[in-house]
Design an enzyme around this catalytic site. Structure first.
Site, PDB file in Angstrom:
ATOM      1  N   THR A  13       0.821  -1.210   0.000  1.00 44.25           N
ATOM      2  CA  THR A  13       0.000   0.000   0.000  1.00 44.25           C
ATOM      3  C   THR A  13       0.860   1.267   0.000  1.00 44.25           C
ATOM      4  O   THR A  13       0.712   2.148  -0.850  1.00 44.25           O
ATOM      5  CB  THR A  13      -0.931  -0.006   1.227  1.00 44.25           C
ATOM      6  OG1 THR A  13      -1.658  -1.218   1.198  1.00 44.25           O
ATOM      7  CG2 THR A  13      -1.888   1.165   1.200  1.00 44.25           C
ATOM      8  N   LYS A 105       9.376   1.370  11.501  1.00 44.88           N
ATOM      9  CA  LYS A 105       9.537   1.756  12.916  1.00 44.88           C
ATOM     10  C   LYS A 105       9.975   0.595  13.801  1.00 44.88           C
ATOM     11  O   LYS A 105      10.779   0.783  14.712  1.00 44.88           O
ATOM     12  CB  LYS A 105       8.249   2.376  13.447  1.00 44.88           C
ATOM     13  CG  LYS A 105       7.031   1.474  13.401  1.00 44.88           C
ATOM     14  CD  LYS A 105       5.967   1.998  12.497  1.00 44.88           C
ATOM     15  CE  LYS A 105       4.984   0.890  12.199  1.00 44.88           C
ATOM     16  NZ  LYS A 105       3.906   1.248  11.343  1.00 44.88           N
ATOM     17  N   GLU A 129      11.463   9.724   8.335  1.00 47.54           N
ATOM     18  CA  GLU A 129      10.340  10.576   8.773  1.00 47.54           C
ATOM     19  C   GLU A 129       9.028   9.791   8.860  1.00 47.54           C
ATOM     20  O   GLU A 129       8.232   9.993   9.785  1.00 47.54           O
ATOM     21  CB  GLU A 129      10.183  11.754   7.798  1.00 47.54           C
ATOM     22  CG  GLU A 129       9.116  12.750   8.183  1.00 47.54           C
ATOM     23  CD  GLU A 129       9.420  13.450   9.497  1.00 47.54           C
ATOM     24  OE1 GLU A 129      10.352  14.257   9.539  1.00 47.54           O
ATOM     25  OE2 GLU A 129       8.724  13.168  10.494  1.00 47.54           O
ATOM     26  N   GLY A 134       3.172   8.988  10.502  1.00 41.76           N
ATOM     27  CA  GLY A 134       2.788   9.107   9.089  1.00 41.76           C
ATOM     28  C   GLY A 134       3.253  10.419   8.481  1.00 41.76           C
ATOM     29  O   GLY A 134       4.447  10.694   8.393  1.00 41.76           O
ATOM     30  N   GLY A 187      -9.257  -0.720   7.243  1.00 43.24           N
ATOM     31  CA  GLY A 187      -7.891  -0.850   6.724  1.00 43.24           C
ATOM     32  C   GLY A 187      -6.826  -0.120   7.544  1.00 43.24           C
ATOM     33  O   GLY A 187      -5.719   0.117   7.080  1.00 43.24           O
ATOM     34  N   LYS A 205       7.354   3.662  18.002  1.00 43.15           N
ATOM     35  CA  LYS A 205       7.482   5.078  17.633  1.00 43.15           C
ATOM     36  C   LYS A 205       8.034   5.883  18.801  1.00 43.15           C
ATOM     37  O   LYS A 205       8.870   6.780  18.622  1.00 43.15           O
ATOM     38  CB  LYS A 205       6.110   5.606  17.186  1.00 43.15           C
ATOM     39  CG  LYS A 205       5.617   4.905  15.917  1.00 43.15           C
ATOM     40  CD  LYS A 205       4.137   5.107  15.667  1.00 43.15           C
ATOM     41  CE  LYS A 205       3.683   4.363  14.413  1.00 43.15           C
ATOM     42  NZ  LYS A 205       2.235   4.287  14.257  1.00 43.15           N
ATOM     43  N   GLY A 302      -1.773   5.394   6.382  1.00 44.71           N
ATOM     44  CA  GLY A 302      -2.488   5.530   5.112  1.00 44.71           C
ATOM     45  C   GLY A 302      -1.520   5.720   3.963  1.00 44.71           C
ATOM     46  O   GLY A 302      -0.401   6.205   4.129  1.00 44.71           O
TER      47      GLY A 302
HETATM   48  N1  HSE Z   1      -1.044   0.565  12.283  1.00 45.23           N
HETATM   49  C1  HSE Z   1      -0.489   1.873  12.396  1.00 45.23           C
HETATM   50  C2  HSE Z   1      -1.574   2.779  12.975  1.00 45.23           C
HETATM   51  C3  HSE Z   1      -0.018   2.349  11.052  1.00 45.23           C
HETATM   52  O1  HSE Z   1      -2.694   2.315  13.185  1.00 45.23           O
HETATM   53  O2  HSE Z   1      -1.312   3.934  13.253  1.00 45.23           O
HETATM   54  C4  HSE Z   1       1.045   3.385  11.074  1.00 45.23           C
HETATM   55  O3  HSE Z   1       2.162   3.055  11.814  1.00 45.23           O
END
Ligand code: HSE
Length: 438
Positions: A13, A105, A129, A134, A187, A205, A302
């Site tokens: 994705t 991460k 970054e 995101g 998703g 993170k 996303g």
């Molecule tokens: N699964 C993670 C979230 C995606 O829901 O934020 C981004 O790290």
């Protein structure tokens, strides 16, 4: 005009989003960068799924090694994820003198030291970054914009799946399982949603941010992690009655010789900005001595928001290369020889306010027994509420406490849990009146 060659590993994705942005924004990027970026390869084991991106003939290949070993490739983008082949390929790309961009991460949280040291030794950049928040420029903010600040702390919502689930429970009164099913359907969740809901993704993170903020190695296992699976609509409702919201927060505090780094469901006042971040959005509040508080807010996951952060890194690197520079910004914010190892405060030593929920038999003396035990451990109650009986005859009793030490809370809980009049395992939620920053 020079053109730099880019190789992309992983056409899932986010990988597809990166390819799409590099192709669709090629003119805009060239106008800003003053040079072109050519997507020479996209490597993936799956050559058949239509990702909705039109690649030139011969670009899509199934041989990732060709990408990292091609002498023409300047920048490698790793979008495979995980700690296996992704690590091998990044190390190979670095060894070959290529600049690397990744959003991985988990890999950075657990193996960052090895990867960054390899990049430093080779004199290449390793940009990341998109690994945190995101599209939100949190890494750039910490490493560059706030470079004059002592970072005092950070508090944030860094997992869209958990925030989405908690928002759905809050708004619709549905339970955790139902809300998780909706998050998966939308998703948001990782391939393995336990990484999200058990707090590990947030902790990955937080490990990265904590290291950058204070110039310290972070041992991932030292981070206290508690997920959201035990949070019930009842707790969310009680929290609301007390004027709070429940969020899964990443909290990091700088105490100089020690730091806090913890992830857990947290009650924060409804007036705190973080309380208003709902759905799958992320936000991070950073507190610095000169700047005060800065809050970043946006899509933490996303396809295109994450691709936006990746392309930002690629362009940063290209700008450096166009001036013959690498390592201009230290990879981990501090010069490598200035990165120490500041101990992380264990959760037992934590001192904070708490929300407790006990499910007890509705009979005389129960409340005084419980408050007596809490009193023995120096835990002072700030307010109490009791709600209507359940069909079992049990009643939920909830309390907010003044500041107490976690070790004392745990000892008191063990005693209270063992009482005959206590029906279920008591619930505990930590409270942060300033949303995780002091
Ligand atoms: N699964 C993670 C979230 C995606 O829901 O934020 C981004 O790290």
């Amino acid at each position: 005009m020079t053109t730099l060659q880019v190789g992309l590993l992983g056409f899932g994705t986010v990988g597809a989003g990166v390819a799409r942005l590099l192709i669709d924004s090629a003119d805009r990027i060239r106008d800003r960068l003053g040079m072109g970026l050519n997507l020479k390869y996209v490597a993936d084991i799956d050559l058949t799924t239509d990702r909705g991106v039109r690649l030139a003939a011969g670009v899509l290949i199934d041989d990732a090694e060709r990408v990292v070993n091609d002498p023409e490739v300047d920048i490698v983008i790793e979008m495979i994820g995980g700690e296996g082949i992704a690590k091998t390929l990044i190390l190979q790309a670095i060894a070959n003198g290529k600049q690397v961009v990744t959003a991985n991460k988990a890999l950075l949280a657990k193996h960052g030291k090895e990867l960054f040291q390899a990049a430093d030794r080779k004199g290449v950049d390793l940009a990341f970054e998109a690994s945190v928040g995101g599209c939100m420029p949190v890494i750039k903010t910490l490493r560059e914009s706030l470079v004059g600040n002592r970072i005092n702390g950070m508090g944030g919502i860094l997992n869209g799946t958990c925030n989405y689930i908690l928002s759905r429970i809050t708004d619709e009164g549905i339970d955790f399982r139902e809300a998780l099913a909706k998050a998966t359907e939308a998703g948001y969740a990782e391939a393995d949603p336990t990484l999200d809901v058990e707090g590990f993704d947030t902790a990955h993170k937080l490990a990265i941010l904590t290291s950058l903020a204070y110039g310290t190695e972070v041992d991932f296992d030292d981070i206290f992690i508690e997920g959201i699976t035990q949070i019930t609509p009842l707790d969310i409702d009680f929290a609301r009655q007390f004027g709070y919201r429940i969020k899964l927060l990443a909290i990091s505090k700088n105490h100089g010789d020690r730091v806090e780094a913890r992830v857990h469901p947290t009650m924060i006042p409804e007036g705190n900005l973080l309380s208003t971040i709902s759905g799958s959005l992320n936000a991070l509040n950073i507190s610095g001595d000169a700047v005060g508080d800065v809050m970043l807010y946006g899509h933490g996951a996303g396809m295109m928001p994450t691709a936006s952060a990746v392309v930002g890194d690629v362009v940063d690197i290209a700008r450096n290369l166009s001036r013959g520079a690498t390592g201009r910004v230290p990879l981990r914010s501090f010069q490598p020889d200035k990165i120490g190892r500041i101990p992380i405060v264990s959760v037992e030593e934590l001192v904070t306010h708490y929300y407790f929920r006990f499910t007890v038999k509705d009979q005389p003396g129960v409340l005084s027994t419980i408050s007596g035990i809490l009193g023995e451990y120096g835990i002072s109650i700030q307010s109490v509420q009791q709600k209507g009986r359940k069909s079992s005859g049990a009643v939920p009793v909830v309390m907010l406490t003044h500041r107490a030490r976690e070790a004392d809370v745990q000892k008191a809980f063990r005693r209270i849990e063992a009482l005959d009049v206590v029906d279920e395992k008591p619930m505990l939620i930590r409270l942060e009146d300033n949303g995780g920053i002091d």
